[in-house]
Design a protein around this motif. Sequence first.
Motif, PDB file in Angstrom:
ATOM      1  N   MET A   1       0.822  -1.207   0.000  1.00  0.00           N
ATOM      2  CA  MET A   1       0.000   0.000   0.000  1.00  0.00           C
ATOM      3  C   MET A   1       0.865   1.270   0.000  1.00  0.00           C
ATOM      4  O   MET A   1       0.588   2.233  -0.695  1.00  0.00           O
ATOM      5  N   ILE A   2       1.942   1.272   0.813  1.00  0.00           N
ATOM      6  CA  ILE A   2       2.799   2.459   0.901  1.00  0.00           C
ATOM      7  C   ILE A   2       3.376   2.817  -0.465  1.00  0.00           C
ATOM      8  O   ILE A   2       3.387   3.987  -0.870  1.00  0.00           O
ATOM      9  N   ASP A   3       3.857   1.792  -1.193  1.00  0.00           N
ATOM     10  CA  ASP A   3       4.449   2.043  -2.509  1.00  0.00           C
ATOM     11  C   ASP A   3       3.423   2.642  -3.469  1.00  0.00           C
ATOM     12  O   ASP A   3       3.748   3.528  -4.270  1.00  0.00           O
ATOM     13  N   ASP A  15       5.814  12.378   3.303  1.00  0.00           N
ATOM     14  CA  ASP A  15       6.937  11.449   3.166  1.00  0.00           C
ATOM     15  C   ASP A  15       6.486  10.032   3.532  1.00  0.00           C
ATOM     16  O   ASP A  15       5.333   9.800   3.909  1.00  0.00           O
ATOM     17  N   GLU A  16       7.420   9.109   3.449  1.00  0.00           N
ATOM     18  CA  GLU A  16       7.074   7.696   3.643  1.00  0.00           C
ATOM     19  C   GLU A  16       6.548   7.428   5.052  1.00  0.00           C
ATOM     20  O   GLU A  16       5.620   6.644   5.237  1.00  0.00           O
ATOM     21  N   ASN A  17       7.123   8.091   6.039  1.00  0.00           N
ATOM     22  CA  ASN A  17       6.664   7.886   7.414  1.00  0.00           C
ATOM     23  C   ASN A  17       5.234   8.395   7.596  1.00  0.00           C
ATOM     24  O   ASN A  17       4.421   7.780   8.292  1.00  0.00           O
ATOM     25  N   ASP A  18       4.929   9.542   6.954  1.00  0.00           N
ATOM     26  CA  ASP A  18       3.558  10.063   7.006  1.00  0.00           C
ATOM     27  C   ASP A  18       2.578   9.057   6.400  1.00  0.00           C
ATOM     28  O   ASP A  18       1.517   8.781   6.965  1.00  0.00           O
ATOM     29  N   LEU A  19       2.962   8.519   5.244  1.00  0.00           N
ATOM     30  CA  LEU A  19       2.062   7.611   4.535  1.00  0.00           C
ATOM     31  C   LEU A  19       1.865   6.293   5.278  1.00  0.00           C
ATOM     32  O   LEU A  19       0.823   5.658   5.141  1.00  0.00           O
TER      33      LEU A  19
END
Length: 296
Positions: A1-3, A15-19
């Motif tokens: 899902m993150i990707d 950013d990735e941590n937010d997502l």
Amino acid sequence: MIDKLKKLEFFRVFDENDLKDLAPHVKTETHQAGDTLFREGDNGDCMYIIDKGQIDIVKRNKTLSMFTDGDVFGEMALFEDSPRSADAITSSECALYKILNQDFHAFIFDHPKPGIRFLYETVQEMSQRLRKTSDYLTTVFETGKLIGESYGLQDMCDRILQRLVEDIRESTGGLIMIMNPFTDTYDLASQIHSSLTDLERTAELMASMDTGSGTLATNDRQLLFTTIQNEKNAVLGYIILESTDHATVFTIQDEVILSAVGNQVGMGILRAYAKQEEDARKRLEQNRMNAERWAL
């Protein structure tokens, strides 16, 4: 899902941590063509992001806009607690992401710095959409006026084509061709800076697309077209706009505008034919009366 979320333009400020924090609140949905996601008047409790497919926003059977891969719709629900203003209908198989308002609000408050940037960019996007909607309504309104004010079929087509070339800025010219009901061939009703000369071949090309409207790229130009139809969906003709600049691409909004105008022109053609028949009947009646006077 993150990707997947990272690839979406809508989430570019996070950013990735937010997502990672947002991902648990993102639901996936799949739909078949013709599904209704929501109707005008429904409670607006979520927004959607399109992973794949196309969504039409429809009001009173008129398509106002179309969204495709990567686009966001229904996001007005984030900013106001009010019913949906139109229907959202899938025009193809769709894969969607759905986020509830309450979940996204909480996420924004928990991530204030990127959240402020997100809200600012979203307002800019909404402003651009409002401008496009304004362009659509202006063109449709002015087309209706031109049909009512025109003195005949030729005059109507000339004035409408001129208006379209001015309003759809990507176009460098175009033409309107209408099926002749007596010969079953196409007549050139109006033309502006167009090099399309073989009307029958052009009509065959448009018909082969098997869509009421769309775009087509040739070796030397981009084409935007729509059918002109009567109330029984019989094809009366085509409106085609051209761009000789390959760096310019017609947009989905351009297609929506042209399709709406095509529907109006169809009604205008039928009115023009009815007026021609009425004028012919009056001339025959006048000739008959004149012949009777001479016979006396």
